[in-house]
Write a protein that holds these residues in place. Structure first.
Motif, PDB file in Angstrom:
ATOM      1  N   ALA A  12       1.056   3.980  25.353  1.00 17.32           N
ATOM      2  CA  ALA A  12       1.208   2.708  24.639  1.00 17.32           C
ATOM      3  C   ALA A  12       0.437   1.593  25.340  1.00 17.32           C
ATOM      4  O   ALA A  12      -0.180   0.740  24.682  1.00 17.32           O
ATOM      5  CB  ALA A  12       2.689   2.348  24.530  1.00 17.32           C
ATOM      6  N   ALA A  13       0.457   1.606  26.680  1.00 19.84           N
ATOM      7  CA  ALA A  13      -0.297   0.600  27.429  1.00 19.84           C
ATOM      8  C   ALA A  13      -1.798   0.753  27.200  1.00 19.84           C
ATOM      9  O   ALA A  13      -2.535  -0.241  27.114  1.00 19.84           O
ATOM     10  CB  ALA A  13       0.016   0.710  28.919  1.00 19.84           C
ATOM     11  N   MET A  14      -2.262   1.980  27.093  1.00 20.85           N
ATOM     12  CA  MET A  14      -3.679   2.202  26.831  1.00 20.85           C
ATOM     13  C   MET A  14      -4.072   1.709  25.439  1.00 20.85           C
ATOM     14  O   MET A  14      -5.126   1.078  25.273  1.00 20.85           O
ATOM     15  CB  MET A  14      -4.008   3.695  26.981  1.00 20.85           C
ATOM     16  CG  MET A  14      -4.058   4.186  28.418  1.00 20.85           C
ATOM     17  SD  MET A  14      -5.388   3.432  29.407  1.00 20.85           S
ATOM     18  CE  MET A  14      -6.844   3.928  28.465  1.00 20.85           C
ATOM     19  N   VAL A  15      -3.251   1.975  24.433  1.00 20.12           N
ATOM     20  CA  VAL A  15      -3.551   1.463  23.089  1.00 20.12           C
ATOM     21  C   VAL A  15      -3.554  -0.060  23.105  1.00 20.12           C
ATOM     22  O   VAL A  15      -4.472  -0.702  22.570  1.00 20.12           O
ATOM     23  CB  VAL A  15      -2.541   1.991  22.056  1.00 20.12           C
ATOM     24  CG1 VAL A  15      -2.736   1.303  20.705  1.00 20.12           C
ATOM     25  CG2 VAL A  15      -2.686   3.506  21.885  1.00 20.12           C
ATOM     26  N   MET A  16      -2.536  -0.656  23.718  1.00 16.95           N
ATOM     27  CA  MET A  16      -2.516  -2.111  23.831  1.00 16.95           C
ATOM     28  C   MET A  16      -3.792  -2.610  24.500  1.00 16.95           C
ATOM     29  O   MET A  16      -4.398  -3.596  24.072  1.00 16.95           O
ATOM     30  CB  MET A  16      -1.285  -2.541  24.641  1.00 16.95           C
ATOM     31  CG  MET A  16      -1.094  -4.053  24.788  1.00 16.95           C
ATOM     32  SD  MET A  16      -2.182  -4.861  26.002  1.00 16.95           S
ATOM     33  CE  MET A  16      -1.700  -4.027  27.521  1.00 16.95           C
ATOM     34  N   GLY A  17      -4.214  -1.910  25.551  1.00 17.61           N
ATOM     35  CA  GLY A  17      -5.404  -2.337  26.278  1.00 17.61           C
ATOM     36  C   GLY A  17      -6.665  -2.285  25.443  1.00 17.61           C
ATOM     37  O   GLY A  17      -7.514  -3.184  25.522  1.00 17.61           O
ATOM     38  N   TYR A  18      -6.822  -1.252  24.637  1.00 16.73           N
ATOM     39  CA  TYR A  18      -7.989  -1.194  23.753  1.00 16.73           C
ATOM     40  C   TYR A  18      -7.973  -2.348  22.750  1.00 16.73           C
ATOM     41  O   TYR A  18      -9.012  -2.968  22.475  1.00 16.73           O
ATOM     42  CB  TYR A  18      -8.040   0.147  23.017  1.00 16.73           C
ATOM     43  CG  TYR A  18      -8.825   1.224  23.728  1.00 16.73           C
ATOM     44  CD1 TYR A  18     -10.203   1.337  23.566  1.00 16.73           C
ATOM     45  CD2 TYR A  18      -8.193   2.135  24.575  1.00 16.73           C
ATOM     46  CE1 TYR A  18     -10.926   2.327  24.216  1.00 16.73           C
ATOM     47  CE2 TYR A  18      -8.910   3.131  25.231  1.00 16.73           C
ATOM     48  CZ  TYR A  18     -10.281   3.221  25.051  1.00 16.73           C
ATOM     49  OH  TYR A  18     -11.000   4.202  25.699  1.00 16.73           O
ATOM     50  N   GLU A  19      -6.806  -2.635  22.186  1.00 15.65           N
ATOM     51  CA  GLU A  19      -6.707  -3.722  21.211  1.00 15.65           C
ATOM     52  C   GLU A  19      -6.944  -5.076  21.877  1.00 15.65           C
ATOM     53  O   GLU A  19      -7.666  -5.925  21.353  1.00 15.65           O
ATOM     54  CB  GLU A  19      -5.338  -3.687  20.521  1.00 15.65           C
ATOM     55  CG  GLU A  19      -5.055  -2.417  19.744  1.00 15.65           C
ATOM     56  CD  GLU A  19      -6.114  -2.141  18.681  1.00 15.65           C
ATOM     57  OE1 GLU A  19      -6.548  -3.088  17.999  1.00 15.65           O
ATOM     58  OE2 GLU A  19      -6.528  -0.971  18.546  1.00 15.65           O
ATOM     59  N   PHE A  20      -6.347  -5.273  23.037  1.00 17.19           N
ATOM     60  CA  PHE A  20      -6.536  -6.516  23.787  1.00 17.19           C
ATOM     61  C   PHE A  20      -7.987  -6.647  24.240  1.00 17.19           C
ATOM     62  O   PHE A  20      -8.608  -7.699  24.079  1.00 17.19           O
ATOM     63  CB  PHE A  20      -5.593  -6.530  24.987  1.00 17.19           C
ATOM     64  CG  PHE A  20      -5.600  -7.816  25.764  1.00 17.19           C
ATOM     65  CD1 PHE A  20      -4.634  -8.768  25.545  1.00 17.19           C
ATOM     66  CD2 PHE A  20      -6.568  -8.060  26.729  1.00 17.19           C
ATOM     67  CE1 PHE A  20      -4.634  -9.958  26.257  1.00 17.19           C
ATOM     68  CE2 PHE A  20      -6.596  -9.236  27.444  1.00 17.19           C
ATOM     69  CZ  PHE A  20      -5.612 -10.196  27.216  1.00 17.19           C
ATOM     70  N   GLY A  21      -8.519  -5.557  24.798  1.00 15.21           N
ATOM     71  CA  GLY A  21      -9.873  -5.613  25.342  1.00 15.21           C
ATOM     72  C   GLY A  21     -10.932  -5.869  24.292  1.00 15.21           C
ATOM     73  O   GLY A  21     -11.918  -6.570  24.556  1.00 15.21           O
ATOM     74  N   ALA A  22     -10.765  -5.309  23.098  1.00 14.61           N
ATOM     75  CA  ALA A  22     -11.734  -5.541  22.030  1.00 14.61           C
ATOM     76  C   ALA A  22     -11.833  -7.024  21.717  1.00 14.61           C
ATOM     77  O   ALA A  22     -12.929  -7.596  21.593  1.00 14.61           O
ATOM     78  CB  ALA A  22     -11.336  -4.756  20.782  1.00 14.61           C
ATOM     79  N   ARG A  23     -10.688  -7.681  21.619  1.00 12.88           N
ATOM     80  CA  ARG A  23     -10.682  -9.101  21.265  1.00 12.88           C
ATOM     81  C   ARG A  23     -11.089  -9.979  22.437  1.00 12.88           C
ATOM     82  O   ARG A  23     -11.756 -11.005  22.244  1.00 12.88           O
ATOM     83  CB  ARG A  23      -9.295  -9.466  20.729  1.00 12.88           C
ATOM     84  CG  ARG A  23      -9.027  -8.801  19.382  1.00 12.88           C
ATOM     85  CD  ARG A  23      -7.542  -8.756  19.026  1.00 12.88           C
ATOM     86  NE  ARG A  23      -7.346  -8.157  17.711  1.00 12.88           N
ATOM     87  CZ  ARG A  23      -7.270  -6.835  17.477  1.00 12.88           C
ATOM     88  NH1 ARG A  23      -7.360  -5.984  18.494  1.00 12.88           N
ATOM     89  NH2 ARG A  23      -7.105  -6.374  16.248  1.00 12.88           N
ATOM     90  N   ALA A  24     -10.716  -9.584  23.647  1.00 15.56           N
ATOM     91  CA  ALA A  24     -11.158 -10.338  24.825  1.00 15.56           C
ATOM     92  C   ALA A  24     -12.678 -10.324  24.930  1.00 15.56           C
ATOM     93  O   ALA A  24     -13.308 -11.333  25.263  1.00 15.56           O
ATOM     94  CB  ALA A  24     -10.530  -9.756  26.091  1.00 15.56           C
ATOM     95  N   ALA A  25     -13.277  -9.172  24.644  1.00 19.29           N
ATOM     96  CA  ALA A  25     -14.734  -9.061  24.699  1.00 19.29           C
ATOM     97  C   ALA A  25     -15.395  -9.917  23.631  1.00 19.29           C
ATOM     98  O   ALA A  25     -16.357 -10.650  23.910  1.00 19.29           O
ATOM     99  CB  ALA A  25     -15.140  -7.599  24.530  1.00 19.29           C
TER     100      ALA A  25
END
Length: 435
Positions: A121-134
């Protein structure tokens, strides 16, 4: 609290759609395979030595086993993955979310002895967060920075979730990571390829350090690209960028992959022998033209080249990790073909970058000129790799390094991780390679 900070802690495994859950397993498998392949490079050997000698601690280093701190182990893992440019990426980010994210989540999750489900779940959150942060960072800063820059903030977000930081501590972790994350210049590394690569290892290290500092009371909020860019975060939980990642069939820069596909298509359509080709003209976007180096002297330069992998592909029909290793760079026929390449910047290709990476190749022989259509890289999310293709890629990279039995056990553990502790997987990853 701003929506992205709420999302870090609020997302649950049950909130995640089934296709996204399936995709995170494949992305993790892909990253692990690339890390296994990258572990044999001199870059990875040097950074693992550095981590264990300069970052004392008790976290084993990825595919090495020697101890380091969580920050040091994250540094080594991020650079080990980045050592072989074959990992997944995200077109709007012009970079790679998984490479800085996985090391931070793996090391902190292993240290905290979390469940496999919490890790996923943390990895999925990270992909979603990271896409928008980028996307937010690229839209609001003037220079083109490497993945490690926004990747540091992404790593901190995952770490804040895994260590159950308070909302206030989470704000400070993101701010510390944004402030100290590596704002390294991507095009400098394109023009002068070395072992610094995409900054992902330094981003992972900065993110883990930021979490540990915030947990102890160190302050650093706000992260401006998170808190001052609300328009980029409004679709959290409704649009799943996890399903919009690309994967690489070849372990070289994504910008070289459309030229490879176009060259292979022209060669196949006209039955051309590589030995008969006298000129290769590649029309593509500006950034790909900047990769033109035809005679790399290191694997890093070979991975950040358009000419060299296109020449290999015309000879071999593909490009493998072995083809761009340091010891494979002085083959006369590859050098001849690479020298025959002429790069042409195209307004049409420029207009579509970064959401599309286009190239069109013309091959010339004594019999005439043969031109192809505009091509894109394979395995984009609009025409995705199958699960079978990604599993085959994983084994192609991992089996020669880890041994088939170990590679199989890692794959099996990952498939069942939702119902197991993270250590069922991480204990296998954080040990010396022994095929």
């Amino acid at each position: 609290m701003p929506a992205p900070l709420d999302f870090i802690h609020a997302l649950t495994w049950h909130d995640i759609p089934a296709p996204v859950r399936a995709q995170i397993e494949l992305s993790l498998l892909d990253l692990i395979g690339v890390a296994a392949g990258g572990r044999q490079t001199r870059l990875a050997q040097l950074i693992c030595d550095h981590a264990t000698s300069e970052f004392g601690g008790d976290i084993p280093i990825l595919f090495d086993g020697r101890p380091a701190s969580a920050s040091g182990a994250a540094l080594a893992a991020g650079m080990t993955i980045d050592a072989l440019d074959g990992h997944d990426g995200f077109n709007p980010a012009k970079g790679h979310i998984g490479c800085p994210l996985l090391p931070s989540a793996l090391m902190l999750g292993h240290q905290a002895n979390i469940s496999g489900r919490d890790f996923l779940a943390a990895m999925v959150m990270g992909y979603e967060f990271g896409a928008r942060a980028a996307i937010a960072q690229h839209a609001t800063v003037p220079d083109y920075h490497t993945s490690g820059s926004w990747g540091a903030v992404t790593a901190a977000a995952a770490g804040a979730r895994l260590l159950d930081l308070t909302p206030d501590q989470t704000r400070h972790a993101l701010g510390i990571a944004e402030y100290h994350g590596p704002r390294s210049q991507m095009m400098r590394c394109i023009d002068h390829p070395t072992m610094v690569k995409d900054g992902s290892g330094w981003g992972a290290m900065a993110g883990v350090s930021a979490v540990k500092l915030a947990q102890s009371g160190f302050t650093g909020a706000p992260a401006i690209t998170v808190e001052d860019t609300p328009d980029f975060w409004s679709d959290l939980g409704t649009r799943w960028y996890m399903l919009e990642q690309y994967y690489k069939p070849y372990p070289v820069c994504r910008w070289a992959q459309a030229p490879i596909e176009s060259a292979l298509a022209v060669q196949a359509a006209h039955g051309l022998n590589a030995a008969d080709i006298t000129l290769i003209e590649i029309e593509t976007f500006h950034e790909s033209v900047r990769l033109a180096n035809p005679h790399p002297t290191s694997t890093e330069a070979a991975q950040y080249s358009t000419c060299f992998p296109v020449a290999i592909a015309l000879q071999n029909g593909t490009v493998t990790a072995r083809d761009i290793a340091d010891e494979a760079l002085n083959r006369p026929e590859t050098a001849r073909l690479a020298s025959a390449i002429r790069m042409v910047e195209s307004d049409h290709a420029n207009a579509h970058f970064p959401t599309k990476r286009l190239a069109r190749v013309t091959l010339e022989t004594a019999q005439g000129r043969f031109s192809g259509d505009w091509s894109e890289p394979r395995w984009d999310h609009t025409s995705p790799a199958t699960a079978a293709e990604l599993r085959a890629k994983y084994h192609g990279l991992a089996d020669p390094i880890l041994g088939r039995d170990t590679a199989d056990r890692i794959e099996e553990s990952l498939s069942g991780l939702e119902e197991m502790p993270l250590r069922a997987l991480s204990d296998q990853l954080l040990r010396p390679i022994n095929p």
